[in-house]
Structures are given as C-alpha cells and as structure tokens.
Design a protein around this motif. Structure first.
Motif, short mmCIF file in Angstrom:
data_model
loop_
_atom_site.label_atom_id
_atom_site.label_comp_id
_atom_site.label_asym_id
_atom_site.label_seq_id
_atom_site.Cartn_x
_atom_site.Cartn_y
_atom_site.Cartn_z
N SER A 1 0.95 -1.11 0.02
CA SER A 1 -0.25 0.14 -0.07
C SER A 1 1.01 1.29 0.21
O SER A 1 1.58 1.57 0.93
N MET A 2 0.64 2.07 -0.97
CA MET A 2 1.30 3.34 -1.05
C MET A 2 0.46 4.34 -0.85
O MET A 2 -0.63 4.74 -1.70
N GLU A 3 0.47 5.18 0.43
CA GLU A 3 -0.65 6.18 0.90
C GLU A 3 -0.16 7.40 0.41
O GLU A 3 0.66 7.90 0.83
N HIS A 4 -1.06 8.26 -0.34
CA HIS A 4 -0.94 9.71 -0.41
C HIS A 4 0.59 10.20 -0.94
O HIS A 4 0.96 10.88 -0.29
N GLN B 1 3.40 7.58 2.53
CA GLN B 1 4.07 6.32 3.29
C GLN B 1 3.88 4.96 2.55
O GLN B 1 2.92 5.00 1.79
N VAL B 2 4.83 4.00 2.74
CA VAL B 2 4.66 2.73 2.20
C VAL B 2 4.48 1.95 3.14
O VAL B 2 5.05 1.89 4.07
N PHE B 3 3.51 0.87 2.92
CA PHE B 3 3.37 -0.13 3.72
C PHE B 3 3.48 -1.40 3.01
O PHE B 3 3.07 -1.76 2.05
N VAL B 4 4.09 -2.36 3.81
CA VAL B 4 4.29 -3.73 3.23
C VAL B 4 3.81 -4.74 4.30
O VAL B 4 4.05 -4.64 5.37
N ASP B 5 2.80 -5.42 4.02
CA ASP B 5 2.13 -6.34 4.69
C ASP B 5 1.34 -5.41 5.99
O ASP B 5 1.58 -6.04 7.12
N GLY B 6 1.09 -4.47 5.91
CA GLY B 6 0.28 -3.74 6.92
C GLY B 6 1.31 -2.68 7.64
O GLY B 6 0.85 -2.18 8.43
N GLU B 7 2.71 -2.80 7.36
CA GLU B 7 3.62 -2.36 8.31
C GLU B 7 4.44 -1.23 7.66
O GLU B 7 4.74 -1.38 6.49
N ALA B 8 4.20 -0.06 8.17
CA ALA B 8 5.05 1.03 7.52
C ALA B 8 6.23 0.87 7.39
O ALA B 8 7.12 0.35 8.31
N VAL B 9 7.07 0.96 6.19
CA VAL B 9 8.13 0.75 5.88
C VAL B 9 8.94 2.24 5.41
O VAL B 9 8.49 2.88 4.82
N ALA B 10 10.52 2.13 5.37
CA ALA B 10 11.03 3.44 4.97
C ALA B 10 12.26 2.59 3.84
O ALA B 10 12.91 1.78 4.16
N ILE B 11 11.82 3.08 2.65
CA ILE B 11 12.85 2.49 1.79
C ILE B 11 13.56 3.30 0.72
O ILE B 11 13.26 4.40 0.29
N HIS B 12 14.94 3.43 1.25
CA HIS B 12 15.72 4.44 0.78
C HIS B 12 16.95 4.04 -0.58
O HIS B 12 17.69 4.84 -1.07
N ASN B 13 16.95 2.48 -0.43
CA ASN B 13 17.80 2.07 -1.73
C ASN B 13 17.18 0.99 -2.25
O ASN B 13 16.34 0.18 -1.43
N PRO B 14 17.43 0.28 -3.43
CA PRO B 14 17.26 -0.99 -3.77
C PRO B 14 17.40 -2.22 -2.84
O PRO B 14 16.66 -3.09 -2.69
N GLN B 15 18.57 -2.16 -1.93
CA GLN B 15 18.88 -3.24 -1.10
C GLN B 15 17.79 -3.34 -0.19
O GLN B 15 17.27 -4.35 0.11
N GLU B 16 17.28 -2.10 0.35
CA GLU B 16 16.15 -2.02 1.15
C GLU B 16 15.09 -2.66 0.82
O GLU B 16 14.00 -3.21 1.28
N ALA B 17 14.67 -2.25 -0.25
CA ALA B 17 13.49 -2.78 -0.94
C ALA B 17 13.46 -4.34 -1.09
O ALA B 17 12.55 -4.99 -1.01
N LEU B 18 14.70 -5.07 -1.56
CA LEU B 18 14.95 -6.25 -1.51
C LEU B 18 14.78 -7.02 -0.34
O LEU B 18 13.97 -8.17 -0.02
#
Length: 528
Positions: free
Chosen positions: A18-21, A73-90
C-alpha cells in the motif's frame, strides 16, 4: 467497479502493498506524483498503466528506493516501511525486473544469478555453488534454465526467465515488471504469462506495467490508471475494455487501429545486395541478406532481437561499415560514406536507443530539433544561427507533436521517455525524408503517443512518397503499419509477406523463432 480515492480510509493490512498519499516533486517544480494512493492485494496481478509522464516510473522508483517522496508512506504487509535504496526494497521482498535486461552477456546464467550475492569458498568465487543455487531455484519454481549456458546464447524469452529467477533467488515476494513483453514474440509472451500465473498461484504479488492494453486485459486482475501524476481510477480488469482504459489514460478517445489506404509504391529508393556482417564478438549476425524498399511503401522487419536487425539498420545509416555486399540509396552505393553524407541524401534515422543516438539530453528541445539542419541555408546568417526561424519552427513542432515540456528551452533530459521520442520523431519526420529507417519507434511509449507517431509515419508515405524501413519488436505495429513484412532469423530472411494484412502474429512468431522458414522461390518478390 471499485473506485479508490486517495482520501479513502482503509486498513492497510488488507493489502500486501500500500502506497498512501505519495507526492513526489522534482527540483524544477515538476510534480510527478500528486497524492497517489496505490494498493495491491496479496496474490494478484495488478496492472499499472498511464501515458508517458503520467507518473508510473516515478511511483515505482519510490517503491524500489530510487526516489524519496516529499509526502506519503509505504506499507508492506500492513507495516509502515522506509525504503531508501534497492537493497532495502529487496529486504522487504520487493524486486524490480527492468524492461531492458540487466544481464552480463559474456557471463553464464549461474554467474548472472548470483551477482551481488556471490557465494565464496575461501577467498574465491564458488562457481559450483552458484550452479547448485541456480538449479535449485529453477527446479523449485518449475522454470527450467541451463545454469552453465552463456547469456549471449539465450533467446530473449529465456533471458526474461533468468531475470525472474534472479529476483526469486533473492527472496522477492512482490515483483515489479516494467514492460516485460516489449521484446517477446507472441509465443514467448504466452509462456511468460503461464509462468506469472504459476507464481500468482504460489502467493506472489505482481505489478505489471505495460502499454499493451490487450495484455493488461489478459493477465491482470485489477488495473490502476494514472494521468498527469494522479490516480484516475482503480478497477477490475474484467469490467473495462481497451478503449475505456485508453480513454482514462489519455482523457480522450484513441484510435487503436490504423486507418490507412493501400500503398501505391513507386520507384526503388533502397536496395540491400547480399549484405553480411560479423559483429565485434566474431559472430555472423547477417548472412547474405537482399531486399529492396520503394518510395511510398512501408516495409516492416520482424524478428526476435539479436537476429541482425540492429546491425542492418546501423549499416544503412552509416553507424556501421558495410563489410560484405552493398547498400544502394537511389541507385548509388553508400559504402564508405559518412553519416552526414548519407543524411544529405535525405535519409533519416530513428535509432532504437533514443538516449544515445536520438538526442543530446543536456541540450534544449530547440537545439535537438534543429540538430540535423542548423548548417543548412535559412538557419544561419553569416556566423550566427537565425534564432527567430529556429524558435518559430520548434514551437510549431512542439504543438504538432504535442510534446509535453515547459518550453523549447527545456533540457531534453527533463522530459518523459515518450516525449523524448516525440522530439526525435519531430526532427526526423519534419526533415521530409526520401528514406526513413525507423527502429522501435513506439517502444515504451503510451497509446496516445503511439497513435500520433504511427499516423505521421503513414502520412510521410502518403504525402511525400517516403520509403520506410520499419524495425519493430511490436508485432501489432508491424502488422498494422507495414505494407509488406520481412522476417529475420539467424541473420537471414526467413519469410516475406508482400501483403501485411494476410498474416497474423502467431504465424509471424513461428518464423521469428525459427520453427518455419520459407523456400527461396516463395520469396522472389522480396528482391524485385
């Protein structure tokens, strides 16, 4: 139809993503994403569509950690996450498969699979373990691949499979696919869709980005449409047809089929005589190819990428030397001629790589538009350029080709991919060519831009008697725009269809994959 507005309150745990606003503003004040809410359920294939510049790429860059939003804000499986680079996305199980494969051609499949996560034994790379890891992931997901094969020897479809397996090896559960079928044959696309449906059944979530609306309809459960940085609608794919999707994307009706009259070819403009070519790796990519193009006709060249199309196009335009055989424009050999000398014969070229060979990205729209004619009479007076004429002409072309930019002084690198392609098309079409070599003219651009570029190509044929050699991986484009079709396989002409209307995608695909080949006597007309 499920309309999801950005302000709607919902429980993020319903969605795996979920990507919100989300709002993203670039330094020049351009708002790429404005209050976007994008939600995807677990185990669905969700289509993301929109015109070039609509915000799709930026949204995916935010999700993959390549851009940081100003708001949202980005949510993955309902949890708010901070993604600053592709390594964190993976790390959060999000993987991006690029439209253009990120593979090292000279390395094996196994070596490509473990790039960045290389297994070691002592101080050395453990090739045997890399092969075992590749074989295991291939077996686990029933996607057979030869671990020890060189990537350069694989078909395009198998390279796509390697890219998918690379992500699966890294534990990805959310796959972002950017134009995954852009260079695939119908048969390879069908096989990819089988693979994606298998992954979906195993609980994977897939975001499918494409401009091919028929594929969006076929493979996706739901669709989100972006226009001018905002969400227009999110709906079930089954509830809308291609025309409705294109209308939401562009804001008007789009002609999905080309309305063109039958060609009336005139005298010969281009002749290819027994051309062969050995590339820099020592591989023979063209083998005694002969055909001709006449004024007032569009000859389409179909083929899986890597079968000599790129080399043939570049030889005609002077980017590569003619090694063996000959190429004649208006009856005269171009062997040994420079790019400038060939262009002076009213030959125009739209290269498949628009950023390297199509534009100078740090120059303005105006500078790019006149880059092929600034030294011609009327564009200079003494040692100075005639800015009034240049600006008037650029303004007219910006309007005619609906180039979305802040003005003619905008640097090309600030434009979306589709609008950069329009800059290239505006320059090459407006040069009133006798011969146009057009490679992948609509790759990665939206339905509105595609409609414009194709219509103007047909207009060149009809109004200026331009001879066109059209190279395209989009078989719908080959079939709807071309008057006749050549199929290349293994550097040779595998088939020739004098009437493009008399063949379909599946038949072309069989010749493109080498499953069929016409006898020489069936192709006599190709070399008149």
């Amino acid at each position: 139809m499920e309309n999801i507005s950005a302000g709607e309150v919902s429980r993020e745990e319903r969605y795996v993503l979920s990507m919100e606003h989300i709002t993203k503003v670039y330094g020049n004040g351009f708002i790429a994403n404005k209050d976007i809410t994008f939600r995807v359920r677990k185990g669905e294939i969700h289509g993301l569509v929109g015109e070039n510049g609509a915000g799709k790429t930026t949204l995916m860059k935010v999700l993959f950690g390549l851009e940081v939003p100003e708001e949202g804000q980005v949510f993955v499986d309902g949890e708010a996450v901070a993604i600053h680079n592709p390594q964190e996305a993976l790390k959060f199980g999000i993987g991006l498969v690029h439209q253009h494969f990120m593979l090292v051609e000279s390395m094996t499949v196994a070596e490509n699979m473990v790039l960045g996560i290389e297994p070691v034994r002592g101080l050395s790379f453990d090739l045997k373990k890399a092969v075992r890891l590749t074989d295991k992931i291939s077996e686990d997901y029933h996607l057979p691949i030869q671990a020890t094969a060189k990537v350069k020897d694989l078909s395009v479809g198998y390279k796509q499979r390697v890219e998918l397996l690379k992500m699966l090896l890294r534990g990805v559960k959310i796959l972002l696919l950017d134009e995954p079928t852009a260079v695939l044959t119908p048969q390879e696309t069908k096989e990819l869709f089988v693979q994606l449906k298998k992954l979906k059944s195993l609980g994977f979530t897939i975001v499918f980005i494409s401009h091919k609306l028929n594929e969006i309809k076929e493979i996706c459960d739901n669709i989100t449409v972006l226009r001018r940085g905002r969400v227009v609608n999110t709906c079930a794919a089954a509830e809308v047809d291609e025309r409705e999707i294109s209308r939401m994307m562009v804001g008007r009706d789009v002609a999905l089929a080309m309305d063109k009259k039958k060609a009336v070819p005139k005298d010969e403009i281009l002749r290819i005589e027994g051309v062969s070519h050995v590339n820099k790796f020592g591989a023979k990519v063209l083998n005694h190819v002969s055909f001709c193009v006449r004024r007032g006709e569009i000859v389409g060249v179909a083929g899986v990428e890597g079968n000599g199309q790129a080399e043939l196009a570049e030889m005609i335009c002077g980017l590569l030397p003619v090694q063996d055989g000959d190429i004649l424009v208006k009856g005269k050999s171009i062997k040994g001629q420079s790019i400038k000398e060939i262009r002076n014969q009213k030959v125009s070229f739209i290269h498949e790589d628009r950023m390297v060979f199509g534009v100078s990205k740090n120059q303005t729209v105006a500078e790019n538009v006149i880059s092929d004619r600034f030294d011609k009479p009327g564009y200079y007076k003494g040692p100075f350029l005639t800015n009034k004429k240049i600006r008037r002409e650029t303004k007219e072309l910006i309007g005619e080709f609906t180039i979305a930019c802040t003005g003619m002084d905008a640097e090309v690198k600030t434009l979306s991919g589709g609008n950069i392609q329009k800059v290239v098309a505006a320059r090459e079409y407006s040069s009133a060519p006798d011969l146009l070599i057009a490679s992948q003219i609509t790759r990665g651009i939206d339905v509105g831009a595609t409609e414009l570029v194709r219509k103007k190509l047909i207009a060149l044929r009809d109004h200026l008697d331009t001879g066109v050699l059209l190279f395209s991986a989009d078989l719908n484009e080959i079939l709807t725009v071309s008057d006749s079709i050549i199929v290349l396989f293994g550097g040779e002409i595998a088939a020739y269809f004098p009437d493009a209307q008399a063949v379909d995608e599946m038949v072309l695909g069989e010749y493109m994959l080498g499953l069929k080949k016409m006898a020489p006597e069936e192709m006599r007309e190709v070399y008149r």
